[in-house]
Design a protein around this motif. Sequence first.
Motif, PDB file in Angstrom:
ATOM      1  N   GLY A  57       0.941  -1.123  -0.105  1.00  0.00           N
ATOM      2  CA  GLY A  57       0.004   0.112   0.088  1.00  0.00           C
ATOM      3  C   GLY A  57       0.781   1.129  -0.175  1.00  0.00           C
ATOM      4  O   GLY A  57       0.655   2.337  -0.661  1.00  0.00           O
ATOM      5  N   TRP A  58       1.835   1.258   0.858  1.00  0.00           N
ATOM      6  CA  TRP A  58       2.839   2.510   0.885  1.00  0.00           C
ATOM      7  C   TRP A  58       3.510   2.620  -0.566  1.00  0.00           C
ATOM      8  O   TRP A  58       3.559   3.860  -0.960  1.00  0.00           O
ATOM      9  CB  TRP A  58       3.936   2.236   1.918  1.00  0.00           C
ATOM     10  CG  TRP A  58       3.410   2.485   3.200  1.00  0.00           C
ATOM     11  CD1 TRP A  58       2.000   2.483   3.577  1.00  0.00           C
ATOM     12  CD2 TRP A  58       4.338   2.513   4.487  1.00  0.00           C
ATOM     13  NE1 TRP A  58       1.997   2.359   5.140  1.00  0.00           N
ATOM     14  CE2 TRP A  58       3.240   2.548   5.880  1.00  0.00           C
ATOM     15  CE3 TRP A  58       5.457   2.647   4.818  1.00  0.00           C
ATOM     16  CZ2 TRP A  58       3.585   2.600   6.767  1.00  0.00           C
ATOM     17  CZ3 TRP A  58       5.830   2.780   6.143  1.00  0.00           C
ATOM     18  CH2 TRP A  58       4.784   2.880   7.059  1.00  0.00           C
ATOM     19  N   LYS A  76       1.109   4.094  -2.983  1.00  0.00           N
ATOM     20  CA  LYS A  76       0.813   5.637  -2.579  1.00  0.00           C
ATOM     21  C   LYS A  76       2.094   6.422  -3.136  1.00  0.00           C
ATOM     22  O   LYS A  76       1.982   7.681  -3.470  1.00  0.00           O
ATOM     23  CB  LYS A  76       0.772   5.585  -1.004  1.00  0.00           C
ATOM     24  CG  LYS A  76      -0.765   5.622  -0.576  1.00  0.00           C
ATOM     25  CD  LYS A  76      -0.874   5.915   0.469  1.00  0.00           C
ATOM     26  CE  LYS A  76      -2.427   5.898   1.179  1.00  0.00           C
ATOM     27  NZ  LYS A  76      -2.669   6.073   2.454  1.00  0.00           N
ATOM     28  N   ALA A  77       3.366   5.991  -2.940  1.00  0.00           N
ATOM     29  CA  ALA A  77       4.320   6.671  -3.210  1.00  0.00           C
ATOM     30  C   ALA A  77       4.527   6.897  -4.753  1.00  0.00           C
ATOM     31  O   ALA A  77       4.827   7.867  -5.413  1.00  0.00           O
ATOM     32  CB  ALA A  77       5.669   5.817  -2.707  1.00  0.00           C
ATOM     33  N   ALA A  82       1.971   6.675  -7.040  1.00  0.00           N
ATOM     34  CA  ALA A  82       0.791   7.955  -7.108  1.00  0.00           C
ATOM     35  C   ALA A  82       1.554   9.225  -7.015  1.00  0.00           C
ATOM     36  O   ALA A  82       1.221  10.029  -7.762  1.00  0.00           O
ATOM     37  CB  ALA A  82      -0.385   7.539  -6.765  1.00  0.00           C
ATOM     38  N   LEU A  83       2.099   9.414  -5.852  1.00  0.00           N
ATOM     39  CA  LEU A  83       2.315  10.878  -5.580  1.00  0.00           C
ATOM     40  C   LEU A  83       3.459  11.297  -6.459  1.00  0.00           C
ATOM     41  O   LEU A  83       3.582  12.275  -6.930  1.00  0.00           O
ATOM     42  CB  LEU A  83       2.919  10.613  -4.044  1.00  0.00           C
ATOM     43  CG  LEU A  83       3.680  12.175  -3.516  1.00  0.00           C
ATOM     44  CD1 LEU A  83       2.763  13.178  -3.387  1.00  0.00           C
ATOM     45  CD2 LEU A  83       4.364  11.883  -2.208  1.00  0.00           C
ATOM     46  N   PHE A  93       4.433  12.439   1.973  1.00  0.00           N
ATOM     47  CA  PHE A  93       4.532  11.291   2.050  1.00  0.00           C
ATOM     48  C   PHE A  93       4.288  10.580   3.355  1.00  0.00           C
ATOM     49  O   PHE A  93       3.255   9.906   3.706  1.00  0.00           O
ATOM     50  CB  PHE A  93       5.709  10.583   1.362  1.00  0.00           C
ATOM     51  CG  PHE A  93       5.499   9.019   1.336  1.00  0.00           C
ATOM     52  CD1 PHE A  93       4.420   8.495   0.569  1.00  0.00           C
ATOM     53  CD2 PHE A  93       6.334   8.185   1.831  1.00  0.00           C
ATOM     54  CE1 PHE A  93       4.343   6.925   0.531  1.00  0.00           C
ATOM     55  CE2 PHE A  93       6.233   6.631   2.060  1.00  0.00           C
ATOM     56  CZ  PHE A  93       5.266   6.064   1.322  1.00  0.00           C
ATOM     57  N   SER A 106       0.873  10.815   4.564  1.00  0.00           N
ATOM     58  CA  SER A 106       0.023   9.880   4.034  1.00  0.00           C
ATOM     59  C   SER A 106      -0.127   8.405   4.431  1.00  0.00           C
ATOM     60  O   SER A 106      -0.940   7.816   4.036  1.00  0.00           O
ATOM     61  CB  SER A 106       0.126   9.752   2.331  1.00  0.00           C
ATOM     62  OG  SER A 106       1.299   8.990   2.160  1.00  0.00           O
ATOM     63  N   VAL A 107       0.941   7.985   5.031  1.00  0.00           N
ATOM     64  CA  VAL A 107       0.885   6.620   5.530  1.00  0.00           C
ATOM     65  C   VAL A 107       0.988   6.789   7.187  1.00  0.00           C
ATOM     66  O   VAL A 107       0.411   5.686   7.650  1.00  0.00           O
ATOM     67  CB  VAL A 107       2.053   6.142   5.044  1.00  0.00           C
ATOM     68  CG1 VAL A 107       2.058   5.880   3.542  1.00  0.00           C
ATOM     69  CG2 VAL A 107       3.450   6.565   5.217  1.00  0.00           C
ATOM     70  N   ASP A 161      -2.325   6.958   9.286  1.00  0.00           N
ATOM     71  CA  ASP A 161      -3.036   5.765   9.311  1.00  0.00           C
ATOM     72  C   ASP A 161      -2.659   4.539   9.896  1.00  0.00           C
ATOM     73  O   ASP A 161      -3.318   3.526  10.304  1.00  0.00           O
ATOM     74  CB  ASP A 161      -3.396   5.439   7.763  1.00  0.00           C
ATOM     75  CG  ASP A 161      -4.151   6.544   7.125  1.00  0.00           C
ATOM     76  OD1 ASP A 161      -5.082   7.411   7.844  1.00  0.00           O
ATOM     77  OD2 ASP A 161      -3.954   6.991   5.833  1.00  0.00           O
ATOM     78  N   GLU A 187       9.613   3.881   4.988  1.00  0.00           N
ATOM     79  CA  GLU A 187       8.961   5.108   4.164  1.00  0.00           C
ATOM     80  C   GLU A 187       9.893   5.622   3.080  1.00  0.00           C
ATOM     81  O   GLU A 187       9.572   5.730   2.127  1.00  0.00           O
ATOM     82  CB  GLU A 187       8.773   6.528   5.300  1.00  0.00           C
ATOM     83  CG  GLU A 187       7.644   6.015   6.178  1.00  0.00           C
ATOM     84  CD  GLU A 187       7.211   7.270   7.234  1.00  0.00           C
ATOM     85  OE1 GLU A 187       8.021   8.185   7.093  1.00  0.00           O
ATOM     86  OE2 GLU A 187       6.468   7.017   8.022  1.00  0.00           O
TER      87      GLU A 187
END
Length: 400
Positions: free
Chosen positions: A112-113, A116-117, A119-120, A140, A143-144, A147, A352
């Motif tokens: 998932g991370w 997200k990375a 897409a960013l 970044f 965004s993780v 959550d 991260e």
Amino acid sequence: MAIPRLAIDPFDEAFLADPYAHHDALRDAGPVVYLEPIRCFAMARHCEVVAALKDWPTYVSARGVGLSDFATEAPWRPPSLLLEADPPLHDRTRGLMNKVASLASLRDMMPGWRAKAEALVERLVARRHVDAVADLAEAFPLSVFPDLIGLREEGREHLIPYGATAFNAFGPRNRLYDDAMARAAEATAWVMDSCRREHLRPGGWGALVYAAADRGECTEAEAERLVRSFLTAGVDTTVNGIGNMLYAFAQHPEQWRKLREDPLLARKAFEESLRWGGTVQTFFRTTSSDIGVERETIPEGSKVLLFLAAANRDPRQWQRADRFDIARSASGHVGFGFGIHQCLGQMVARMEAEALLAALVPRVAEIRLAGAPVRRLNNTLHALASLPVELVPANGECKT
Ligand code: OVM
């Protein structure tokens, strides 16, 4: 030989703006020095810093790891049950938190991370000109990490200011300290309230701490304080760890090329960036007994400032210590500390950074400096306010 007495103030703004310019003077003066302006002892060589961090019975944390001595001054907030605790309390709280922050639960997050990375980074490469601090180093982790803890949505903008306050509070009562405290009330109240059981989502690390309380491993009040540690230690640190890493690559385009040729160097690259330009610069300890040094004594109850970042560039420890070289072994660096208090969240930070590098490496040919970086001065952190860069698109010529 006596303990050298130096006129260096490691918390004045000229020092904080460029700490690395002053480290040679601290290291070369001797294994232990006395800093007149802040009236405390200090160590800046790798060997002595590691020895002090290892010797937790002598160099204690429960009297605070800032300049303020909790034995004589009231702490600005209830002390951390991890950072500002010694064994046996620390063993219990740290053991509990180690189980919560397990590698297994992190591995599940990684896909998932990474998504997200990716897409960013795709959005940012399309824009080309971005602020590597706001758009990457802050965006970044925010965004993780919240959550992962299971934090409520509303108010997350308080996390970075709260972290900055906590890290400024380790220093003396200078302008940075006073400004942080003057603005701290709202962020502090939000963070404290966010640590309550009813505000934490099921499945997050916050809820897992309360599950430990339900099993009798800590009290409800301790659980609340332990969740606070995640929120204090987990945001401004990773934000600036990533920011400093991106800045290191912007200053060393040949190292970015090397990483693109061998993306498996990503893990080493992050460690090297922590060694070369780490985020947490210093922490204090307090002596629990008189210590003989040379022919002098460091008296019981003395604050001792440990220069982690200076130890990380000590030429007695590393060859070409001032060179950022992602292929070297940076292991043994104290960017995450050392010993019983060594960073609990270090695997979060690594994951991260790795997720972000995995997204950047195939898509970005060069992280090109596009303006003057702006520092954000902090009594403990080497932090950036802004880092204007051009993300030069890779046009798919990369191997990965
Ligand atoms: C804490 C904590 C732990 C590590 C660093 C830190 C402010 C805080 O337990 O609150 O920095």
